[in-house]
Design an enzyme around this catalytic site. Structure first.
Site, PDB file in Angstrom:
ATOM      1  CE  LYS A 171      -3.453  -2.815  -0.228  1.00 30.42           C
ATOM      2  NZ  LYS A 171      -4.008  -2.833  -1.505  1.00 30.42           N
ATOM      3  CG  ASP A 234      -4.887  -0.372  -6.181  1.00 32.46           C
ATOM      4  OD1 ASP A 234      -4.137  -0.104  -5.384  1.00 32.46           O
ATOM      5  OD2 ASP A 234      -4.561  -0.257  -7.604  1.00 32.46           O
ATOM      6  CD  GLU A 238      -4.793   3.347  -9.723  1.00 31.22           C
ATOM      7  OE1 GLU A 238      -3.646   3.196  -8.956  1.00 31.22           O
ATOM      8  OE2 GLU A 238      -4.885   2.905 -10.585  1.00 31.22           O
TER       9      GLU A 238
END
Length: 495
Positions: A171, A234, A238
């Protein structure tokens, strides 16, 4: 999304511990240098680990694993395409053709018992058939992102049946994965948290190999997810608060403060520096509620009005992004963009006046004197909570929600942005993330500017106090307190 029992996984090598997050018990493995002598057991049956690629994650992971496995019978080999421009950097890091630790990628894949595929998402999609054909039967395919699964779903394809498929997903940036690993030689437990997933387990050893991989990278703790859950959270994260969202937030706030009469340096410090500095440091140590409680009564009033205006924007856009990722549209967008990049390369964003002002502001910045602007704090937390509530609604485990929405931002990415600027991060992360940020940051910017800020400024309208009450009572605060117990004792190292 597929449901997972995050508590129940079995490991015969590492000690599983349990944490309770909002009433749900989740299994984790706490890492540390004292566990490195268990790696040969975790990698039983593995003589060679091939790390394919030399991007930020591949270069960091190959070096960390090599160092962690020093003295064992497991060899780490880097595989690059023929004629790769990265070969010199790999040699400089100690991987060479002479000792057999550097080779052509398909030869390395064919010769490895465990293959960590860390090339770009577009390259994985383009080359997956050749890669699958080169894999040995019974080999373990390792990924650090679930993008390939999403792409295979679109194609109606599957991973080969005769292999293990696992993931370990740090991460944080590759540079931090390496820098904190080196720091961990003196401070046991320094590192980047990671999730792990087991998509296929034909050997019965997939879980221990995934955990061994994570421990070997130096992860202070490792939590379980699924490959599909990982790529949904994810890719969404982002494009939202981790990169695209924070980009849009600070751009809109900078213009707002300039329009209110601030000079360039002050506007930068009340927007960008405030988010990446005092806001992130406070949330990292004390959580979102700790940030709110740090403000005085007047500051909380400003925070509350900004939060109530920004939260609906964060919730709406994160839902839209999640739908685009889940439907496959965002993955298709990345693939199509990859086909255009040779003709239309991505430009840099750091030439705009705001980022030039940031270069000046950082030269004589005193971190202890940076303002904790309550309006900026309310906007940032509102958008972040919009992502958190989206992930809760879609059934992601709280360990993943906390890491993908808060911990990765405040403990890993934002410190890099603080040192180099948000523009640096947007211009230097993975192609997939760069594309996502450029696509979605303007949407955050627009909705905040056109809807949130006018609402917050309208003194004739009563803002929604129920949103702030919900924030004050939100279960994420206890989740973050529990996760903070596992936080490394050192802050992220920015090389």
């Amino acid at each position: 999304m597929d449901e997972i029992s995050v508590a129940e996984f079995r490991t015969d090598v590492f000690d599983k511990e349990y944490i309770t997050l909002n009433g749900t018990r989740e299994g984790i493995v706490v890492g540390g240098r004292h566990l490195l002598d268990r790696l040969p057991r975790a990698f039983e049956g593995v003589d060679q680990i091939g790390v394919i690629g030399w991007g930020p994650q591949a270069s960091a992971q190959s070096q960390n694993l090599r160092d962690s496995l020093a003295g064992s019978d497991v060899r780490v080999v880097v595989g690059l395409r023929a004629g790769s421009a990265s070969a010199g950097a790999a040699r400089a890091a100690g991987f060479t053709e002479q000792d057999g630790t550097l080779g052509e990628m398909f030869e390395v894949i064919a010769g490895s018992d465990m293959v960590l595929l860390l090339i770009s998402d577009a390259a994985q999609a383009a080359l997956h058939e050749q890669i699958f054909a080169a894999l040995r039967t019974g080999a373990t395919l390792g990924l650090s992102h679930g993008f390939l699964l999403g792409y295979l779903d679109q194609q109606g394809a599957r991973f080969p049946e005769g292999i293990d498929v696992i993931a370990v997903c740090p991460k944080g940036m590759g540079a931090s994965v390496r820098a904190l690993y080196l720091q961990g030689a003196e401070t046991n437990g320094a590192g980047i948290n990671a999730s792990f997933a087991v998509e296929q387990d034909v050997t019965g050893r997939a879980t221990d190999r995934a955990l061994g991989w994570s421990v070997g990278l130096g992860a202070p703790y490792t939590f379980r997810t699924t490959l599909r859950s990982e790529y949904l959270s994810d890719l969404t994260g982002e494009r939202a608060i981790l990169l695209g969202g924070v980009h849009g937030i600070v751009e809109s706030l900078y213009r707002r403060f300039r329009e209110q009469g601030m000079g360039e340096t002050d506007a930068y410090r009340h927007s960008v520096d405030c988010v990446t500095g005092p806001i992130s440091r406070t949330v990292s140590r004390d959580g979102l509620i700790g940030l709110y409680q740090r403000l005085d009564d007047a500051g909380r009033e400003i925070f509350a009005r900004a939060y109530a205006a920004a939260y609906p924007v964060g919730l709406e856009l994160t839902h839209e992004i999640y739908d685009e990722v889940r439907s496959g549209n965002e993955i298709r967008s990345v693939i199509l963009a990859g086909e255009r990049l040779a003709r239309f390369p991505m430009g840099r964003i750091d030439r705009a006046s705001m980022w030039r002002a940031g270069e000046v502001a950082r030269r004589d910045r005193d971190d202890e004197q940076l303002p904790l602007d309550p309006f900026t704090a309310g906007v940032f937390c509102g958008v972040m909570m919009g992502q958190i509530d989206t992930f809760i609604e879609y059934g992601h485990p709280y360990s993943e929600i906390a890491n993908e929405s808060v911990i990765e931002a405040t403990d890993s990415l934002n410190p890099y942005m603080h040192a180099r600027g948000v523009a640096f991060m947007v211009d230097n992360c993975s192609t997939t993330a760069r594309l996502g940020s450029r696509k979605w940051a303007p949407r955050f910017d627009y909705l905040l500017t056109q809807t949130a800020y006018p609402s917050a400024d309208d003194t004739n309208t009563q803002w929604d106090t129920t949103l702030v009450k919900a924030f004050e009572q939100h279960p994420i605060h206890e989740v973050l307190r529990e996760c903070a117990r596992l936080r490394p004792s050192v802050d992220i190292f920015v090389a």
